[in-house]
Scaffold this active site. Structure first.
Site, mmCIF file in Angstrom:
data_model
loop_
_atom_site.group_PDB
_atom_site.id
_atom_site.type_symbol
_atom_site.label_atom_id
_atom_site.label_comp_id
_atom_site.label_asym_id
_atom_site.label_seq_id
_atom_site.Cartn_x
_atom_site.Cartn_y
_atom_site.Cartn_z
ATOM 1 N N HIS A 260 0.807 -1.213 0.000
ATOM 2 C CA HIS A 260 0.000 0.000 0.000
ATOM 3 C C HIS A 260 0.849 1.276 0.000
ATOM 4 C CE1 HIS A 260 0.383 -0.282 4.487
ATOM 5 N NE2 HIS A 260 0.321 1.023 4.409
ATOM 6 N N ASP A 297 0.867 -7.797 2.904
ATOM 7 C CA ASP A 297 0.928 -6.477 2.282
ATOM 8 C C ASP A 297 2.402 -6.116 2.086
ATOM 9 O OD1 ASP A 297 0.839 -3.800 1.646
ATOM 10 O OD2 ASP A 297 -0.529 -3.237 3.255
ATOM 11 N N SER A 370 4.390 2.191 7.982
ATOM 12 C CA SER A 370 4.184 0.966 7.183
ATOM 13 C C SER A 370 5.424 0.668 6.352
ATOM 14 C CB SER A 370 3.001 1.162 6.226
ATOM 15 O OG SER A 370 1.830 1.346 6.944
#
Lengths: 455, 110
Positions: A260, A297, A370
């Site tokens: 992402h 992810d 992230s």
């Protein structure tokens, strides 16, 4: 006063252990160095609020908060006079490093039930620093409203030494709780007080008795930051249009980040910061990103040019729930300053068929972290790649201390295979994760209806 | 380390509150009268010197100062309301503990 606490001891008994003194204001002094650093790091555009969330919505409160944030009061208690036993030693923050252990000591809720709350402690690390000689310190030591003005101490060979003063114990950014505490270095406050005394001359000499207003150099810390501090240059900022996140170099050209973060782009810019003074921007090619349906992810980015030197992380082969860990990433502040370090423990290792498929930690993890690394505090081993924290959209609450990472043991054989053969096929295994792994990571999936938890 | 910590923190921490002195204001009590409180640090016991955050004093700035005080580097007592009352709450064990330490220091060693 709105707190519904029921003290176990009677107020009279409790207050008998406290003594109240009248104090004189010697001066209120500004610390412009802190204000400068603060304005560079915490942009007004990003909707920062300090204090209680409900106060943040009151008109004018933000301006008041910001105007007074860098002011400190210097008081004298005339009748408090007995030999200076246990006098606090003030030390410079200049030699503090990210990851150093800090203790915060304050009295939550101020004068409300001081017999219960006075001088409570919390422990954390130096998460980040900014400004001249580290005047602005961010720590993940948890502090509550009312602890403003409390002390932040570093543990050195000489004992516990005062390194900073709590400025804002709770930070809200865009209505999300960040949970870091803003601290102003005490040496800078003392310097400003000294300058005023020099300028004011005799008038304040009469008011202010002679005392040492100098912070001495910080001694050798007993709780050193460990190997994580030396691994910070391996953590990079990944920029893709308006989206940014973190990444970690696993060899001189290859970095791991989140799907992402790269946001379906074929190339990204990677900001590499081998030391606080140096930063360079390198273009990177996204050589692999897991499919949306994959529970993992993850994205793999190859830099256009190899890094000449960087601290290559040692990949962990096992995990121990309860061990001390650090998350490093560009959460909260982005490129305004280097990566932030937060501390906690490995709170859960979720396994499928006896193989770890998800790690959870108690570190504070914020948007922008992230793709950043999860390190073991004591060994410095890379344990995993941070994928998300938790958000409950039904109440609009973010839980930075509940977060999820992809175990490095899932990725290690794939990285090794790619490094050896240049074959990306092995990474495609991540798209073929079994249903049981899908279930573990089910919060990661986009919801069909109302999003209950954003990952 | 934690023994040292205990001594250090018990001597260091206090609660500072700021309010308008009772009976000095003819107006009904308002939120600006406080009390406002925060934590503080006792930097020195003799003389008694305390450092705390300055925000608790902001409601007591005199009107004349409210225009451009933020450009200044220092505000002295006359910048604040004359009825500003500052109190410091401090654990009383500190005194006995500190005095105990002094006595201990004065005891002849074998």
């Amino acid at each position: 006063p709105a707190l519904g606490l029921n003290p176990l001891s009677s107020q009279r008994e409790a207050l008998s252990s406290l003594r109240q003194h009248e104090a004189q204001l010697l001066m209120a002094v500004a610390c412009p160095q802190f204000q400068d650093a603060f304005s560079k790091v915490l942009s007004r555009a990003e909707q920062w609020h300090f204090g209680r969330k409900e106060e943040a919505h009151e008109a004018g409160t933000l301006d008041d908060e910001l105007l007074f944030l860098h002011w400190f009061a210097f008081l004298r208690i005339p009748e408090l006079g007995f030999p200076a036993a246990g006098q606090v030693t003030c030390v410079s923050a200049k030699s503090l490093k990210k990851g150093d252990t800090l203790f915060a000591c304050g009295s939550p809720f101020g004068s409300f039930c001081p017999d219960i709350f006075m001088n409570t402690l919390s422990k954390g690390v130096v998460s980040n620093m900014a400004g001249e000689e580290n005047v602005l310190i961010l720590t993940d030591a948890r502090c509550l409203p009312g602890t403003e003005g409390g002390g932040v101490f570093a543990a050195s060979d000489d004992g516990l030494e005062l390194v900073g003063v709590i400025v804002a114990p709770l930070c809200w950014k865009a209505n999300e709780w960040v949970g870091l505490t803003l601290v102003c270095a005490v040496d800078c406050i003392l310097e400003n007080i000294r300058n005023v005394l020099v300028r004011c001359g005799k008038f304040l000499e009469i008011l202010c008795p002679p005392m040492q207003l100098v912070a001495r150099p910080l001694g050798r810390l007993t709780a050193s930051p460990g190997p994580v501090y030396h691994l910070l240059p391996a953590v990079v900022l990944v920029e893709c249009g308006h989206v940014w996140g973190s990444g970690v170099m696993v060899n001189s050209r290859l970095l791991l980040t989140c799907r992402h973060v790269v946001n379906e782009a074929s190339s990204v810019y990677v900001r590499i910061q081998p030391c606080p003074e140096k930063a360079s921007l390198v273009k990177g090619k996204v050589v692999f990103a897991t499919k949306d349906a994959s529970p993992y992810d993850l994205a793999v980015v190859e830099l256009q040019k190899s890094l000449l030197s960087f601290p290559k992380p040692v990949l962990a082969s096992k995990f121990c729930a309860g061990e001390d860990v650090n998350v490093v990433g560009f959460g909260v502040f982005g490129q305004a300053c280097g990566p932030s370090v937060t501390s906690g423990i490995l709170s859960a290792v979720v396994t499928v068929d006896d193989k770890p498929v998800m790690l959870q930690t108690t570190c504070a993890v914020h948007g922008g972290s992230s793709g950043g690394p999860l390190f073991a505090t004591h060994s410095g081993e890379l344990l995993g790649i941070v994928a998300s924290n938790t958000r409950d959209n039904s109440v609009g609450a973010t839980y930075p201390h509940l977060n999820f990472s992809i175990p490095i043991t899932v990725l290690q054989p794939l990285v090794a295979e790619y490094s050896r053969t240049g074959n990306l096929g092995s990474f495609q295994e991540l798209d073929r994760a079994c249903d049981r792994i899908q279930v573990v990571w089910r919060l990661q999936r986009k919801p069909r209806e109302i999003q209950r938890s954003k990952l | 380390m934690f023994r040292n910590w205990d001594i250090a923190r018990r001597n260091a921490g206090c609660v500072v509150s700021a309010s308008s002195a009772p009976g000095t204001s003819v107006a009904p009590a308002s939120p600006t009268q406080g009390p406002w409180s925060c934590s503080g640090i006792v930097l020195s016991h003799r003389p008694g010197i305390v450092l705390c955050h300055g925000a608790i004093l902001s409601p007591f700035l005199v009107a004349a100062e409210q225009v451009d005080w933020s450009q200044r580097r220092v505000l002295l007592a006359d910048s604040f309301s004359p009825d500003l009352r500052i109190q410091v709450l401090w654990p009383v064990e500190n005194r006995s503990q500190a005095e105990g330490k002094i006595l201990q220091d004065l005891e002849p060693s074998c």
